[in-house]
Design a protein around this motif. Structure first.
Motif, PDB file in Angstrom:
ATOM      1  N   GLU A 209      51.685  67.481  55.271  1.00 16.93           N
ATOM      2  CA  GLU A 209      50.847  68.674  55.310  1.00 16.93           C
ATOM      3  C   GLU A 209      50.980  69.407  53.981  1.00 16.93           C
ATOM      4  O   GLU A 209      51.932  69.171  53.233  1.00 16.93           O
ATOM      5  CB  GLU A 209      51.306  69.586  56.458  1.00 16.93           C
ATOM      6  CG  GLU A 209      51.185  68.960  57.839  1.00 16.93           C
ATOM      7  CD  GLU A 209      49.744  68.736  58.257  1.00 16.93           C
ATOM      8  OE1 GLU A 209      48.872  69.570  57.916  1.00 16.93           O
ATOM      9  OE2 GLU A 209      49.484  67.705  58.911  1.00 16.93           O
ATOM     10  N   PRO A 210      50.062  70.321  53.684  1.00 12.13           N
ATOM     11  CA  PRO A 210      50.179  71.096  52.436  1.00 12.13           C
ATOM     12  C   PRO A 210      51.514  71.833  52.311  1.00 12.13           C
ATOM     13  O   PRO A 210      52.056  71.963  51.218  1.00 12.13           O
ATOM     14  CB  PRO A 210      49.012  72.078  52.516  1.00 12.13           C
ATOM     15  CG  PRO A 210      48.005  71.395  53.381  1.00 12.13           C
ATOM     16  CD  PRO A 210      48.809  70.600  54.382  1.00 12.13           C
ATOM     17  N   GLU A 211      52.079  72.291  53.445  1.00 14.12           N
ATOM     18  CA  GLU A 211      53.372  72.988  53.411  1.00 14.12           C
ATOM     19  C   GLU A 211      54.484  72.034  52.974  1.00 14.12           C
ATOM     20  O   GLU A 211      55.378  72.416  52.230  1.00 14.12           O
ATOM     21  CB  GLU A 211      53.704  73.582  54.784  1.00 14.12           C
ATOM     22  CG  GLU A 211      52.800  74.706  55.225  1.00 14.12           C
ATOM     23  CD  GLU A 211      51.484  74.214  55.832  1.00 14.12           C
ATOM     24  OE1 GLU A 211      51.382  73.014  56.187  1.00 14.12           O
ATOM     25  OE2 GLU A 211      50.548  75.020  55.919  1.00 14.12           O
ATOM     26  N   ASP A 212      54.406  70.777  53.451  1.00 15.20           N
ATOM     27  CA  ASP A 212      55.398  69.767  53.051  1.00 15.20           C
ATOM     28  C   ASP A 212      55.325  69.515  51.556  1.00 15.20           C
ATOM     29  O   ASP A 212      56.352  69.411  50.875  1.00 15.20           O
ATOM     30  CB  ASP A 212      55.165  68.452  53.795  1.00 15.20           C
ATOM     31  CG  ASP A 212      55.328  68.590  55.301  1.00 15.20           C
ATOM     32  OD1 ASP A 212      56.125  69.441  55.729  1.00 15.20           O
ATOM     33  OD2 ASP A 212      54.647  67.851  56.037  1.00 15.20           O
ATOM     34  N   GLU A 213      54.119  69.405  51.041  1.00 20.05           N
ATOM     35  CA  GLU A 213      53.932  69.174  49.609  1.00 20.05           C
ATOM     36  C   GLU A 213      54.432  70.360  48.791  1.00 20.05           C
ATOM     37  O   GLU A 213      54.995  70.186  47.707  1.00 20.05           O
ATOM     38  CB  GLU A 213      52.463  68.888  49.292  1.00 20.05           C
ATOM     39  CG  GLU A 213      52.001  67.521  49.743  1.00 20.05           C
ATOM     40  CD  GLU A 213      52.759  66.374  49.096  1.00 20.05           C
ATOM     41  OE1 GLU A 213      53.116  66.452  47.903  1.00 20.05           O
ATOM     42  OE2 GLU A 213      53.027  65.391  49.811  1.00 20.05           O
ATOM     43  N   ALA A 214      54.236  71.565  49.312  1.00 24.05           N
ATOM     44  CA  ALA A 214      54.717  72.756  48.601  1.00 24.05           C
ATOM     45  C   ALA A 214      56.241  72.753  48.498  1.00 24.05           C
ATOM     46  O   ALA A 214      56.798  73.075  47.434  1.00 24.05           O
ATOM     47  CB  ALA A 214      54.228  74.020  49.314  1.00 24.05           C
ATOM     48  N   VAL A 215      56.915  72.373  49.569  1.00 20.15           N
ATOM     49  CA  VAL A 215      58.386  72.294  49.547  1.00 20.15           C
ATOM     50  C   VAL A 215      58.836  71.212  48.570  1.00 20.15           C
ATOM     51  O   VAL A 215      59.796  71.395  47.823  1.00 20.15           O
ATOM     52  CB  VAL A 215      58.944  72.048  50.969  1.00 20.15           C
ATOM     53  CG1 VAL A 215      60.424  71.728  50.930  1.00 20.15           C
ATOM     54  CG2 VAL A 215      58.684  73.259  51.851  1.00 20.15           C
TER      55      VAL A 215
END
Length: 129
Positions: free
Chosen positions: A43-49
């Motif tokens: 997810e975009p949140e995973d990529e941000a982390v």
């Protein structure tokens, strides 16, 4: 929705003919026989982390490189620290007050100390998040 990586779709050696109809039939059979391995799409949140983690690793490497450069400068000039705890506030203060014999070396020393200080701040910002 089931997501399958194309590289994980079983394929017979020499099977090179590709048509949409054949692919659809093959995928339907593989799905029915449960021979397809599902994958997780981040997810975009995973990529941000992940981006934050990569930035932290880069900052740590940059800081380590700057410290090595400064240590090499001090070693070339036979200067050893009187402070036991390297890179503490006391050590950084000692470095800031250090005077090297040649003005050019002093510029390099000041640049190295400011680079290390800036990279320590940058790393602290990344760790806080």
């Amino acid at each position: 929705m089931l997501r399958i990586a194309p590289s994980l779709i079983p394929k017979k050696p020499g099977e090179r003919i590709k048509t949409d109809k054949r692919d659809a039939l093959k995928l339907a059979k593989l799905l029915k026989s449960e021979d397809l391995t599902p994958i997780y799409v981040p997810e975009p949140e995973d990529e941000a982390v992940r981006d934050l983690s990569r930035a932290r690793e880069t900052s740590m490497k940059d800081l380590k490189d700057a410290k090595y450069q400064l240590k090499a400068l001090l070693l070339r000039n036979n200067i050893s620290s009187k402070v036991k705890d390297n890179w503490s506030l006391q050590h950084l203060r000692w470095l800031a007050e250090l005077v090297l014999p040649h003005p050019c070396q002093q510029i390099v020393l000041q640049e190295a100390v400011s680079t290390i200080t800036e990279r320590l701040k940058r790393l602290n910002v990344l760790i806080m998040n």
